[in-house]
Design a protein around this motif. Structure first.
Motif, PDB file in Angstrom:
ATOM      1  N   PRO A  25      16.119 -10.413   7.437  1.00 61.38           N
ATOM      2  CA  PRO A  25      15.177  -9.395   7.906  1.00 61.38           C
ATOM      3  C   PRO A  25      14.682  -9.712   9.320  1.00 61.38           C
ATOM      4  CG  PRO A  25      13.993 -10.923   6.531  1.00 61.38           C
ATOM      5  CD  PRO A  25      15.434 -11.393   6.582  1.00 61.38           C
ATOM      6  N   SER A  26      14.513  -8.661  10.085  1.00 57.99           N
ATOM      7  CA  SER A  26      13.878  -8.736  11.391  1.00 57.99           C
ATOM      8  C   SER A  26      13.336  -7.349  11.710  1.00 57.99           C
ATOM      9  CB  SER A  26      14.856  -9.218  12.465  1.00 57.99           C
ATOM     10  OG  SER A  26      15.933  -8.337  12.592  1.00 57.99           O
ATOM     11  N   ILE A  27      12.559  -7.271  12.765  1.00 54.98           N
ATOM     12  CA  ILE A  27      12.008  -5.980  13.169  1.00 54.98           C
ATOM     13  C   ILE A  27      13.156  -5.119  13.703  1.00 54.98           C
ATOM     14  CG2 ILE A  27      10.428  -4.846  14.778  1.00 54.98           C
ATOM     15  CD1 ILE A  27       8.724  -7.484  14.552  1.00 54.98           C
ATOM     16  N   ARG A  28      13.210  -3.881  13.263  1.00 54.24           N
ATOM     17  CA  ARG A  28      14.292  -2.975  13.677  1.00 54.24           C
ATOM     18  C   ARG A  28      14.334  -2.840  15.201  1.00 54.24           C
ATOM     19  NH1 ARG A  28      16.905  -0.148   9.962  1.00 54.24           N
ATOM     20  NH2 ARG A  28      16.053  -0.086   7.858  1.00 54.24           N
ATOM     21  N   ARG A  29      15.540  -2.603  15.718  1.00 53.07           N
ATOM     22  CA  ARG A  29      15.733  -2.477  17.166  1.00 53.07           C
ATOM     23  C   ARG A  29      14.896  -1.370  17.779  1.00 53.07           C
ATOM     24  NH1 ARG A  29      21.959  -2.051  18.260  1.00 53.07           N
ATOM     25  NH2 ARG A  29      21.111   0.027  18.359  1.00 53.07           N
ATOM     26  N   ARG A  69       0.830  -1.214   0.000  1.00 51.14           N
ATOM     27  CA  ARG A  69       0.000   0.000   0.000  1.00 51.14           C
ATOM     28  C   ARG A  69       0.858   1.255   0.000  1.00 51.14           C
ATOM     29  NH1 ARG A  69      -5.076  -0.869   4.156  1.00 51.14           N
ATOM     30  NH2 ARG A  69      -5.699  -2.891   3.342  1.00 51.14           N
ATOM     31  N   TRP A  70       1.918   1.227   0.819  1.00 49.45           N
ATOM     32  CA  TRP A  70       2.795   2.388   0.979  1.00 49.45           C
ATOM     33  C   TRP A  70       4.235   1.924   0.829  1.00 49.45           C
ATOM     34  CZ3 TRP A  70      -0.944   1.497   4.999  1.00 49.45           C
ATOM     35  CH2 TRP A  70      -2.122   2.210   4.780  1.00 49.45           C
ATOM     36  N   PRO A  71       4.737   1.888  -0.419  1.00 51.67           N
ATOM     37  CA  PRO A  71       6.104   1.410  -0.656  1.00 51.67           C
ATOM     38  C   PRO A  71       7.122   2.143   0.226  1.00 51.67           C
ATOM     39  CG  PRO A  71       4.942   1.673  -2.727  1.00 51.67           C
ATOM     40  CD  PRO A  71       4.060   2.259  -1.657  1.00 51.67           C
ATOM     41  N   GLY A  72       7.995   1.344   0.830  1.00 48.53           N
ATOM     42  CA  GLY A  72       9.012   1.876   1.712  1.00 48.53           C
ATOM     43  C   GLY A  72       8.689   1.677   3.189  1.00 48.53           C
ATOM     44  N   MET A  73       7.443   1.349   3.501  1.00 50.28           N
ATOM     45  CA  MET A  73       7.075   1.178   4.904  1.00 50.28           C
ATOM     46  C   MET A  73       7.809  -0.013   5.525  1.00 50.28           C
ATOM     47  SD  MET A  73       3.423   1.180   6.897  1.00 50.28           S
ATOM     48  CE  MET A  73       3.104   2.894   6.504  1.00 50.28           C
ATOM     49  N   ARG A  74       7.974  -1.084   4.760  1.00 46.71           N
ATOM     50  CA  ARG A  74       8.680  -2.258   5.293  1.00 46.71           C
ATOM     51  C   ARG A  74      10.089  -1.874   5.742  1.00 46.71           C
ATOM     52  NH1 ARG A  74      10.038  -7.071   6.209  1.00 46.71           N
ATOM     53  NH2 ARG A  74       9.824  -9.042   5.233  1.00 46.71           N
ATOM     54  N   ASP A  75      10.756  -1.032   4.952  1.00 45.67           N
ATOM     55  CA  ASP A  75      12.120  -0.610   5.290  1.00 45.67           C
ATOM     56  C   ASP A  75      12.161   0.206   6.579  1.00 45.67           C
ATOM     57  OD1 ASP A  75      13.080  -1.875   3.028  1.00 45.67           O
ATOM     58  OD2 ASP A  75      13.001  -0.048   1.815  1.00 45.67           O
ATOM     59  N   ARG A  76      11.091   0.860   6.928  1.00 48.87           N
ATOM     60  CA  ARG A  76      11.026   1.646   8.168  1.00 48.87           C
ATOM     61  C   ARG A  76      10.802   0.750   9.388  1.00 48.87           C
ATOM     62  NH1 ARG A  76      12.779   6.874   7.488  1.00 48.87           N
ATOM     63  NH2 ARG A  76      12.206   7.493   5.389  1.00 48.87           N
ATOM     64  N   ILE A  77      10.143  -0.404   9.175  1.00 49.19           N
ATOM     65  CA  ILE A  77       9.822  -1.307  10.284  1.00 49.19           C
ATOM     66  C   ILE A  77      10.858  -2.424  10.425  1.00 49.19           C
ATOM     67  CG2 ILE A  77       8.084  -2.903  11.207  1.00 49.19           C
ATOM     68  CD1 ILE A  77       5.967  -1.240   9.667  1.00 49.19           C
ATOM     69  N   CYS A  78      11.409  -2.878   9.295  1.00 46.86           N
ATOM     70  CA  CYS A  78      12.317  -4.035   9.294  1.00 46.86           C
ATOM     71  C   CYS A  78      13.712  -3.641   8.829  1.00 46.86           C
ATOM     72  CB  CYS A  78      11.790  -5.115   8.357  1.00 46.86           C
ATOM     73  SG  CYS A  78      10.181  -5.737   8.830  1.00 46.86           S
TER      74      CYS A  78
END
Length: 97
Positions: A61-65, A48-57
């Motif tokens: 891959p894992s969830i960002r600290r 839906r919002w390209p780039g959102m995954r990069d902000r969260i993960c």
């Protein structure tokens, strides 16, 4: 007529700091019940919002600290399973000293 529980959407709640980066995003998003894991839900958000995954993960891959994800009140990973109607809450970590 009652709604089939298996068709209930997954509800994702996003932090204001993240929503501000994606002008069309909203604080609460419904994802189809067909998503199986937290990772699938994040992929759906990214579609839906390209780039959102990069902000969260991160790239592992894992969830960002500095991000926290909870499913029904329990800390989650990308592999955490989602039941139809589950609530996923994404929070930014707060640090201080």
């Amino acid at each position: 007529m009652q709604e089939d529980p298996a068709c209930l959407p997954v509800i994702v709640k996003l932090p204001a700091a993240l929503v501000r980066l994606f002008p069309e995003a909203s604080r609460q998003v419904e994802i189809p019940a067909s998503v199986a894991t937290v990772g699938d839900a994040i992929d759906a958000l990214d579609r839906r919002w390209p780039g959102m995954r990069d902000r969260i993960c991160d790239t592992m891959p894992s969830i960002r600290r500095h991000m926290n994800v909870f499913v029904s009140g329990e800390r989650a990973t990308l592999e955490t399973r989602l039941a139809p109607g589950a609530e996923v809450v994404v929070l930014t970590a707060i640090s201080g000293g």
